[in-house]
Design an enzyme around this catalytic site. Structure first.
Site, mmCIF file in Angstrom:
data_model
loop_
_atom_site.group_PDB
_atom_site.id
_atom_site.type_symbol
_atom_site.label_atom_id
_atom_site.label_comp_id
_atom_site.label_asym_id
_atom_site.label_seq_id
_atom_site.Cartn_x
_atom_site.Cartn_y
_atom_site.Cartn_z
ATOM 1 N N GLU A 74 45.052 31.961 44.004
ATOM 2 C CA GLU A 74 46.604 32.037 44.584
ATOM 3 C C GLU A 74 47.134 33.460 44.751
ATOM 4 O O GLU A 74 47.864 34.169 44.851
ATOM 5 C CB GLU A 74 47.556 31.186 44.042
ATOM 6 N N ASP A 103 45.435 29.898 37.340
ATOM 7 C CA ASP A 103 46.271 28.697 36.935
ATOM 8 C C ASP A 103 47.582 29.234 35.546
ATOM 9 O O ASP A 103 48.463 29.881 35.561
ATOM 10 C CB ASP A 103 45.672 27.840 35.734
ATOM 11 N N TYR A 140 35.115 34.272 46.153
ATOM 12 C CA TYR A 140 34.416 33.463 45.217
ATOM 13 C C TYR A 140 33.048 33.479 46.114
ATOM 14 O O TYR A 140 32.478 34.163 46.878
ATOM 15 C CB TYR A 140 34.760 31.986 45.246
#
Ligand code: TRH
Length: 376
Positions: free
Chosen positions: A272, A16, A192
């Site tokens: 992203e 983000d 991850y």
């Protein structure tokens, strides 16, 4: 001069703030805009910009004013363009102040990136809000009719110059404490937690060719430590298993992370922003997509694979697709890797072509500036 406020609510990880910080910098340096970036967790911003103070209420970096978005909102004059990133909820008093302005601000929701077909149909759609203002949904994307991808104006040139200079690569890697292994395939790994890591590491260690794996500190380290049989890994740790040398790297600034991607023959990326940066590196990539409720991420993964694999031979497309699925499924990566390796020259050529093709499209920041400032 047009003023922008970008609001970033850190949901988790770095994506983000990674996307909004990149956008903010580009709006300032390339488009001469005045930008405030409001972030609710400045501590998450600091690793991406090592000069940043994780405690500061207000600070300036690279021409961007970074403000701590406190729960307890203090009145601030709304900007001409207001971007809420990834559908974050703007403070109520700020919304009221937006509605009270004589010249109503341009208000956009910057959405998550997806290659799905419906994106072009929804990009740019307005929606009327209870405060009387109109909010526009702005979608990044890979196809015509979407908002495009974040790409700095000189990025391709910088990357090409760097990749054409083996000494620059060596010198840069030395600053990270990395010495290149002769003839090794260089891979970066940002992911991850992943149950298929052990299978992949096993295949790399037993493979026909030396491999050097660079792993920035992060969520995948626990799985890696388990496979290595180590208690804990930290920046600087280095191990050799069969054909595989593994080195843990520190988390570096966004610009240095780009350089790591440019250095490698394959980049395993996630989320992203790193996913897009790996495409700009013009090298093969392996995407660990961010898991969503109800497995919505599988549609996103398949949509991207469908687009990305279009120009590959059927055999290479099948090998790449299976490797990405195995990586995200959490099993079968060892076998998938061995098959993928047999298509390496084609996959590598394709990564370059894909990058050139995507870089021919208008970048997200330029598109946003045109969209917003034309209508003010
Ligand atoms: O960190 P991510 O997994 O981020 C996200 C968030 O989870 C978000 O909530 C989710 O919605 C989104 O993914 C899809 O992955 P991403 O997007 O790649 O962000 C990582 C950022 O960290 C990116 O800007 C690159 C940067 N980075 C560095 O600057 N230095 C480093 O050493 C590394 C490894 C990454």
């Amino acid at each position: 001069m047009v003023k922008w406020d970008i609001f970033c609510n850190v949901v988790d990880n770095f994506g983000d703030i990674g996307v909004t910080w990149r956008l903010a910098r580009q709006l300032v340096t390339e488009h001469g805009q005045t930008v405030r970036l409001w972030v609710d967790e400045p501590a998450v911003f600091a690793p991406l910009c090592p000069q940043a103070d994780p405690e500061a209420e207000s600070q300036w970096h690279q021409g961007v004013e970074i403000r701590h978005w406190q729960r307890d909102w203090r009145p601030a004059e709304p900007a001409d363009v207001v971007i809420e990133a990834f559908a974050c909820q703007l403070p109520e008093p700020y919304l009221e102040a937006m509605a009270a302005r004589t010249n109503k601000p341009r208000w956009l929701n910057l959405e998550y990136l997806s290659a799905e077909d419906w994106v072009a149909g929804c990009h740019g759609l307005p929606s009327f809000q209870p405060n009387g203002l109109q909010k526009v949904f702005y979608f990044p994307g890979f196809a015509d009719g979407t908002g495009g991808l974040l790409r700095e104006a000189a990025l391709m040139e910088h990357r090409q110059t760097f990749q054409a200079d083996p000494q620059a690569r060596r010198t840069f890697l030395e600053t990270l404490g990395v010495e290149l292994e002769e003839g090794a395939l260089l891979i970066s790994l940002f992911a991850y937690e992943n149950a298929s890591l052990a299978g992949w590491m096993g295949a790399l260690a037993a493979g026909p060719r030396p491999v050097q794996l660079l792993v920035p500190v992060g969520r995948v380290l626990a799985d890696l430590a388990r496979w290595l049989g180590e208690d804990m890994l930290s920046a600087g740790s280095r191990f050799r298993r069969g054909q595989l040398v593994i080195q843990v790297l520190p988390f570096v600034s966004q610009d240095d992370y780009d350089r790591i991607l440019w250095c490698c023959d394959l980049n395993a990326v996630r989320g992203e922003d790193s996913f897009v940066r790996a495409q700009w590196a013009a090298r093969p990539l392996l995407w660990h997509i961010y898991k969503q409720d109800e497995d919505a991420h599988w549609d996103k993964l398949e949509a991207f694979l469908g687009l990305y694999c279009q120009a590959l031979s059927p055999a290479a497309a099948a090998a790449l697709t299976e490797a990405w699925r195995a990586w995200n499924r959490g099993e079968g990566m060892g076998e998938a890797w061995n098959t993928l390796s047999t298509h390496w020259p084609e996959i590598a050529r394709h990564a370059e072509r894909w990058c050139v093709q995507q870089a021919a499209r208008t970048d997200l920041a330029t598109g946003l500036v045109q969209f917003c400032t034309n209508s003010l």
